[in-house]
Design a protein around this motif. Structure first.
Motif, PDB file in Angstrom:
ATOM      1  N   TYR A  82       0.827  -1.211   0.000  1.00 20.96           N
ATOM      2  CA  TYR A  82       0.000   0.000   0.000  1.00 20.96           C
ATOM      3  C   TYR A  82       0.855   1.251   0.000  1.00 20.96           C
ATOM      4  O   TYR A  82       0.394   2.332  -0.350  1.00 20.96           O
ATOM      5  CB  TYR A  82      -0.969   0.000   1.181  1.00 20.96           C
ATOM      6  CG  TYR A  82      -0.301   0.282   2.509  1.00 20.96           C
ATOM      7  CD1 TYR A  82       0.224  -0.765   3.257  1.00 20.96           C
ATOM      8  CD2 TYR A  82      -0.169   1.584   2.981  1.00 20.96           C
ATOM      9  CE1 TYR A  82       0.860  -0.502   4.459  1.00 20.96           C
ATOM     10  CE2 TYR A  82       0.458   1.846   4.185  1.00 20.96           C
ATOM     11  CZ  TYR A  82       0.979   0.800   4.913  1.00 20.96           C
ATOM     12  OH  TYR A  82       1.599   1.052   6.086  1.00 20.96           O
TER      13      TYR A  82
ATOM     14  N   ASN B 196       0.895   3.143  -3.161  1.00 24.26           N
ATOM     15  CA  ASN B 196      -0.185   4.080  -3.442  1.00 24.26           C
ATOM     16  C   ASN B 196       0.216   5.490  -3.040  1.00 24.26           C
ATOM     17  O   ASN B 196      -0.072   6.444  -3.744  1.00 24.26           O
ATOM     18  CB  ASN B 196      -1.455   3.670  -2.681  1.00 24.26           C
ATOM     19  CG  ASN B 196      -2.107   2.469  -3.330  1.00 24.26           C
ATOM     20  OD1 ASN B 196      -1.863   2.186  -4.495  1.00 24.26           O
ATOM     21  ND2 ASN B 196      -2.938   1.772  -2.594  1.00 24.26           N
ATOM     22  N   TYR B 197       0.884   5.579  -1.875  1.00 27.14           N
ATOM     23  CA  TYR B 197       1.221   6.916  -1.392  1.00 27.14           C
ATOM     24  C   TYR B 197       2.443   7.479  -2.087  1.00 27.14           C
ATOM     25  O   TYR B 197       2.560   8.677  -2.302  1.00 27.14           O
ATOM     26  CB  TYR B 197       1.402   6.878   0.129  1.00 27.14           C
ATOM     27  CG  TYR B 197       0.085   6.556   0.775  1.00 27.14           C
ATOM     28  CD1 TYR B 197      -0.172   5.301   1.307  1.00 27.14           C
ATOM     29  CD2 TYR B 197      -0.947   7.499   0.737  1.00 27.14           C
ATOM     30  CE1 TYR B 197      -1.413   5.004   1.836  1.00 27.14           C
ATOM     31  CE2 TYR B 197      -2.188   7.197   1.262  1.00 27.14           C
ATOM     32  CZ  TYR B 197      -2.419   5.951   1.812  1.00 27.14           C
ATOM     33  OH  TYR B 197      -3.645   5.657   2.315  1.00 27.14           O
TER      34      TYR B 197
ATOM     35  N   ARG C 269       1.199   8.903  -5.221  1.00 25.87           N
ATOM     36  CA  ARG C 269      -0.015   9.703  -5.086  1.00 25.87           C
ATOM     37  C   ARG C 269       0.045  11.039  -5.809  1.00 25.87           C
ATOM     38  O   ARG C 269      -0.914  11.432  -6.477  1.00 25.87           O
ATOM     39  CB  ARG C 269      -0.340   9.908  -3.599  1.00 25.87           C
ATOM     40  CG  ARG C 269      -1.725  10.480  -3.360  1.00 25.87           C
ATOM     41  CD  ARG C 269      -2.772   9.580  -3.991  1.00 25.87           C
ATOM     42  NE  ARG C 269      -4.085  10.200  -4.005  1.00 25.87           N
ATOM     43  CZ  ARG C 269      -4.901  10.171  -5.054  1.00 25.87           C
ATOM     44  NH1 ARG C 269      -4.527   9.554  -6.154  1.00 25.87           N
ATOM     45  NH2 ARG C 269      -6.091  10.729  -4.979  1.00 25.87           N
TER      46      ARG C 269
ATOM     47  N   GLU D 155      -6.055   4.067  -5.240  1.00 25.40           N
ATOM     48  CA  GLU D 155      -5.723   2.646  -5.273  1.00 25.40           C
ATOM     49  C   GLU D 155      -4.927   2.204  -6.491  1.00 25.40           C
ATOM     50  O   GLU D 155      -4.399   1.108  -6.517  1.00 25.40           O
ATOM     51  CB  GLU D 155      -6.998   1.785  -5.217  1.00 25.40           C
ATOM     52  CG  GLU D 155      -7.745   1.857  -3.912  1.00 25.40           C
ATOM     53  CD  GLU D 155      -8.727   3.007  -3.902  1.00 25.40           C
ATOM     54  OE1 GLU D 155      -8.702   3.795  -4.879  1.00 25.40           O
ATOM     55  OE2 GLU D 155      -9.520   3.117  -2.957  1.00 25.40           O
TER      56      GLU D 155
ATOM     57  N   VAL E 267      -0.787   0.641  -6.610  1.00 27.17           N
ATOM     58  CA  VAL E 267      -0.279  -0.740  -6.576  1.00 27.17           C
ATOM     59  C   VAL E 267      -0.292  -1.410  -7.958  1.00 27.17           C
ATOM     60  O   VAL E 267       0.728  -1.957  -8.386  1.00 27.17           O
ATOM     61  CB  VAL E 267      -1.065  -1.580  -5.549  1.00 27.17           C
ATOM     62  CG1 VAL E 267      -0.688  -3.044  -5.666  1.00 27.17           C
ATOM     63  CG2 VAL E 267      -0.776  -1.071  -4.152  1.00 27.17           C
TER      64      VAL E 267
ATOM     65  N   GLN F  83      -8.407  -6.086  -8.239  1.00 28.87           N
ATOM     66  CA  GLN F  83      -8.116  -6.379  -6.825  1.00 28.87           C
ATOM     67  C   GLN F  83      -8.118  -5.095  -6.011  1.00 28.87           C
ATOM     68  O   GLN F  83      -8.700  -5.008  -4.939  1.00 28.87           O
ATOM     69  CB  GLN F  83      -6.725  -6.986  -6.733  1.00 28.87           C
ATOM     70  CG  GLN F  83      -6.688  -8.390  -6.215  1.00 28.87           C
ATOM     71  CD  GLN F  83      -5.254  -8.862  -6.071  1.00 28.87           C
ATOM     72  OE1 GLN F  83      -4.417  -8.150  -5.523  1.00 28.87           O
ATOM     73  NE2 GLN F  83      -4.977 -10.046  -6.580  1.00 28.87           N
ATOM     74  N   ALA F  84      -7.442  -4.101  -6.568  1.00 28.00           N
ATOM     75  CA  ALA F  84      -7.278  -2.853  -5.827  1.00 28.00           C
ATOM     76  C   ALA F  84      -8.602  -2.131  -5.647  1.00 28.00           C
ATOM     77  O   ALA F  84      -8.890  -1.569  -4.592  1.00 28.00           O
ATOM     78  CB  ALA F  84      -6.281  -1.961  -6.560  1.00 28.00           C
ATOM     79  N   LEU F  85      -9.416  -2.118  -6.686  1.00 29.35           N
ATOM     80  CA  LEU F  85     -10.674  -1.382  -6.604  1.00 29.35           C
ATOM     81  C   LEU F  85     -11.759  -2.193  -5.909  1.00 29.35           C
ATOM     82  O   LEU F  85     -12.806  -1.667  -5.565  1.00 29.35           O
ATOM     83  CB  LEU F  85     -11.154  -0.996  -8.010  1.00 29.35           C
ATOM     84  CG  LEU F  85     -10.267   0.010  -8.747  1.00 29.35           C
ATOM     85  CD1 LEU F  85     -10.777   0.203 -10.170  1.00 29.35           C
ATOM     86  CD2 LEU F  85     -10.248   1.343  -8.020  1.00 29.35           C
TER      87      LEU F  85
END
Lengths: 566, 74
Positions: free
Chosen positions: A458, A461-462, A465, A476, A479, A497-499
């Motif tokens: 995760y 993601n940041y 971002r 999301e 990834v 998967q992410a969503l």
């Protein structure tokens, strides 16, 4: 005893090397394809010798680095016998080099290769007379069929034993033009033109290089080539993937699901699968097809036809091949930039080739855009892609000045391809991928698996971002984008998967889908391609190309976003 | 006249290279020497290269290069 093979490009010395050494050398119809030395210990006529295949050269005196190296090597202690392989149908060109070699004062044999071709052309060569005049043994050879090979090496072994290094007066001032004139004289003296059996091969270029038909045929051949590579790939990939799924399940069975070991093993297996099931189905047919075209002699014709167009995007005719291949898979595309001589050309061709959407990226575009927004939108993306590539080419070629004075390329005679050669070459290149790129895939996959296990995924993601926010995409997608570096399909697969849903329309707006697809279409080549880039062009080039693709991806995505919001 | 403008299928002699010694060396590297007898076999469309026959071989030369090669009709 060490025996060196030297001759003009396309004279068949690599074919000769292959005959005795097996799967090691390459035969290319582009001038100077054999740019590295190839050496092998072989057994001929009952004795073991070291055979060296030197780069093809028209002369050793022009100062090019490859020639200087070859020259130095031939002069050194190491080499005992020099075999000068010459195309019997182009004796005048070959003899200049022979004169230069004579001045090295080492045991030298002139092997007249392709005497079968010469006979077909009605040429009669007085080998004995020539031998007398030159003062060295002259032997006939048909390397592709293995005729005369044994006799040649027996002679080489004999010559090597002799200890004659008569000081034939030091090296006179070598005048290339004078040598060339002498070569022509000698050819006139010992080669007579008889009845020529005009073959369809002579006519072939009238059609293949025809201003209209030539292009039509080129397009068909490229289309067929691409269809074959892509088609075989699509056919063999699913069963291979399925096989690996089964194997994976079997291997993981004894381990606790979700444990560190299980995840690690899974990662490694996925890396292995990526190599075998994704690249091999495309890479192998491509290498075979390319090898076939190369052996026949068609590749220089492609360069001839496409040179003018390639100039518009800052490249030369030869660079068309990487592009075509890029649509199937970027890995062979980057590998094929090797045939370009200038590093600057190789860089630009490789950079542009990585912008070409490969089959995997195609899957993302289809799965997302074509499925939800229709084929017109998908087509639009593809056209945008071509436009961006052309534009990037122009810009890059303005930034990196062109060094070549222009195209100089020999069109060799068409030859019936030797399957043995084609397989050898394909195998040789395949081996490179297996040894260089694959381990990286496996390692990368394992690393990602670990990150996933420890819940660090995760973080991606940041990390990204800022970029995803500017593109207006949900957080999301970080990834899937990072995992997409490992395998491009993952950017779609992991998106669901992410969503949290397989129905993307529920989680993304149309704009977001198109923006995402655009970004994926351009950004960062996959890990396999990155490792091939590193190998072919060096780490700096790999990094700069990566940065370039991300920049272009971002700009294109923003552009598309702007368009959609209108 | 410049090789670029030589008539098709006519034997011409490679006379000199205009203002570009590096080019002469490069041409020599490909086996093309002054005094050689050449003939232009065809020209690629769209401003593409020329196909030149010399010493029994066929060599493609870009137009920029053909523009610098001076030949005379034999």
């Amino acid at each position: 005893m060490k025996v060196a093979l030297i001759g003009l490009p396309n004279c068949g010395k690599s074919t000769l090397f292959n005959q005795v050494a097996g799967y090691k050398a390459e035969t290319g119809n582009f001038s100077g394809t054999t740019v590295k030395f190839t050496e092998s210990r072989v057994r001929v006529a009952g004795k073991v010798i070291d055979l060296v295949d030197l780069p093809g050269a028209y002369t050793l005196q022009s100062g090019s680095p490859a020639e200087l190296e070859a020259s130095r090597y031939l002069d050194s202690q190491d080499v005992d016998v020099i075999i000068n392989v010459a195309d019997a149908t182009q004796l005048a060109s070959a003899l200049s080099l022979t004169f230069e070699l004579i001045s090295f004062q080492k045991p030298l044999i002139l092997a007249l290769n392709m005497v079968d071709e010469a006979a077909r052309m009605g040429l009669h060569i007085d080998g004995e007379g020539l031998a007398r005049e030159l003062g060295i043994p002259v032997l006939p050879l048909v390397a592709s069929k293995g005729r005369g090979v044994k006799g040649l090496f027996i002679m080489a072994l004999e010559e090597g034993k002799k200890d004659e290094r008569e000081e034939k007066g030091q090296n006179q001032e070598w005048n290339a033009e004078e040598g060339h004139r002498q070569a022509i004289e000698l050819t006139k003296k010992f080669v007579t033109q008889g009845e020529r059996f005009s073959s369809w091969r002579d006519r072939l270029d009238d059609v293949l290089l025809h201003p209209v038909w030539g292009y039509a045929i080129l397009l068909s051949i490229l289309f067929l080539f691409f269809q074959a590579v892509y088609g075989i790939g699509k056919l063999t990939e699913p069963p291979l993937l399925a096989f690996f799924d089964a194997v994976t399940k079997g291997v993981l069975a004894p381990f606790t699901q979700g444990s560190l070991v299980a995840e690690l093993i899974l990662g490694i297996l996925q890396g292995i699968a990526a190599g075998i099931a994704i690249v091999l189905p495309y890479l192998l047919p491509f290498l075979l097809g390319l090898g076939l075209l190369e052996d026949i002699g068609y590749l220089p014709r492609i360069a001839f036809l496409m040179d003018a167009l390639m100039h518009r995007i800052g490249l030369h005719g030869k660079a068309i091949v990487p592009f075509i291949l890029g649509y199937g898979c970027n890995v062979p595309a980057v590998m094929s930039t090797r045939t370009l001589e200038e590093p600057r050309d190789r860089y630009i061709a490789a950079a542009l080739a990585t912008l070409v959407p490969c089959a995997a990226r195609l899957a993302v575009v289809f799965g997302l855009v074509a499925f939800y927004l229709g084929s017109v939108a998908a087509l639009g993306l593809y056209l945008l892609n071509i436009f961006v590539i052309a534009l990037t080419g122009r810009i890059l070629s303005n930034l990196l000045p062109d060094v070549t004075p222009g195209l100089i390329l020999e069109m060799p005679t068409y030859r019936v391809p030797t399957l043995k050669n084609v397989f050898n070459k394909a195998w040789f290149r395949m081996r490179e991928f297996v040894v260089e790129a694959w381990p990286i895939l496996i390692a990368g996959s394992a690393v990602l698996a670990l990150l996933n296990y420890f819940g660090f995924a995760y973080i991606f993601n940041y990390l990204v971002r800022p970029i995803t926010w500017m593109m207006g995409l949900p957080v999301e997608v970080g990834v899937p984008l990072i995992f997409g570096i490992l395998r491009k399909e993952l950017s779609l697969v992991m998106l669901s998967q992410a969503l949290g849903t397989a129905d993307f329309s529920a989680a993304m707006t149309s704009t977001q889908m198109v923006v995402y697809a655009t970004f994926v279409m351009f950004y960062l080549p996959c890990l396999a391609t990155l490792s091939v880039l590193k190998r072919e062009l060096g780490t700096r080039a790999m990094l700069s190309i990566s940065a370039l693709t991300v920049l272009i991806a971002f700009l294109a995505a923003m552009f598309v976003r702007g368009l959609m919001l209108l | 006249m410049k090789l670029l403008y030589a008539p098709i299928n006519t034997r011409v002699k490679f006379f000199s290279v205009e203002n570009a010694p590096a080019l002469t060396a490069k041409l020599n590297q490909y086996g093309l020497y002054r005094g050689d007898s050449l003939s232009v076999v065809r020209m690629a469309p769209l401003g593409g290269p020329l196909l030149v026959q010399v010493n029994g071989r066929e060599i493609a030369l870009g137009r920029e290069i053909a523009e610098k090669i001076i030949v005379e009709i034999e």
